[in-house]
Design an enzyme around this catalytic site. Sequence first.
Site, PDB file in Angstrom:
ATOM      1  N   ASN A  39      57.377  31.672 -21.119  1.00 38.70           N
ATOM      2  CA  ASN A  39      57.271  30.410 -21.993  1.00 38.70           C
ATOM      3  C   ASN A  39      58.765  30.542 -22.786  1.00 38.70           C
ATOM      4  O   ASN A  39      59.569  31.269 -22.981  1.00 38.70           O
ATOM      5  CB  ASN A  39      56.131  30.849 -23.100  1.00 38.70           C
ATOM      6  CG  ASN A  39      56.639  32.486 -24.297  1.00 38.70           C
ATOM      7  OD1 ASN A  39      57.281  33.214 -23.396  1.00 38.70           O
ATOM      8  ND2 ASN A  39      56.219  32.779 -25.007  1.00 38.70           N
ATOM      9  N   GLU A  52      51.700  29.069 -18.528  1.00 38.98           N
ATOM     10  CA  GLU A  52      51.888  28.488 -17.240  1.00 38.98           C
ATOM     11  C   GLU A  52      51.931  26.887 -17.021  1.00 38.98           C
ATOM     12  O   GLU A  52      52.009  26.557 -15.605  1.00 38.98           O
ATOM     13  CB  GLU A  52      49.688  28.614 -17.805  1.00 38.98           C
ATOM     14  CG  GLU A  52      49.544  29.357 -18.414  1.00 38.98           C
ATOM     15  CD  GLU A  52      49.404  29.591 -19.380  1.00 38.98           C
ATOM     16  OE1 GLU A  52      50.569  30.087 -20.470  1.00 38.98           O
ATOM     17  OE2 GLU A  52      48.140  30.655 -20.110  1.00 38.98           O
TER      18      GLU A  52
END
Length: 129
Positions: A39, A52
Site C-alpha cells: 500500500n 493488491e
Amino acid sequence: MSLMDKALEARAKAYAPYSEFKVGSAIRSSSGKIYVGCNVENASYPEGTCAEAGAIAAMVAAGDREIAEVAVVAGGAEPVSPCGGCRQRLAEFAKGDVPVHMGTLDGAAITRTMAELLPGAFEARHMDS
Ligand code: THU
C-alpha cells in the site's frame, strides 16, 4: 520462497505513514511469474492505493492477464481481508476458483476462493445487451 513470504517482503516496503497499517500482496500469474505490491498512501487520504492494486498493476504492465493465486498480509490480529474495491480489481483477472491466502505477521493464514470473497461479482458480461 512462498507466495506469502513474497507478500511479507513487499509489506516491508509499504508506505503507510497515515494509517500505519502496512499491507503486502503477491500474485502468481498463470505464467508462473510473481508480482508484488504494497500500500502507498499520501496526504490526500482517499488517493492512497492498496497493496493488491499495486501487484495487479505490476502484473498487467508486465504483460500478464491471468491471476492463479493471491497472498495478502498485514499486521492485524486477524488475517487481513481484501477491501471491497480490491475484490473487484482481483476478480477482473482471477476466476472464481482462484485461492486468496490472507495472513498475519505471526504466520496465521486463511484461504478463501475469489467466488467466496466476491459472490455475484459484477462482470463485463453484465453490460451485454
Ligand atoms: N489496505 C490494503 O492495502 N489492502 C486491503 O485490502 C485493505 C486495506 C490498505 C489501504 C490503506 O493504506 C490501509 O490499508 C488502511 O486502510
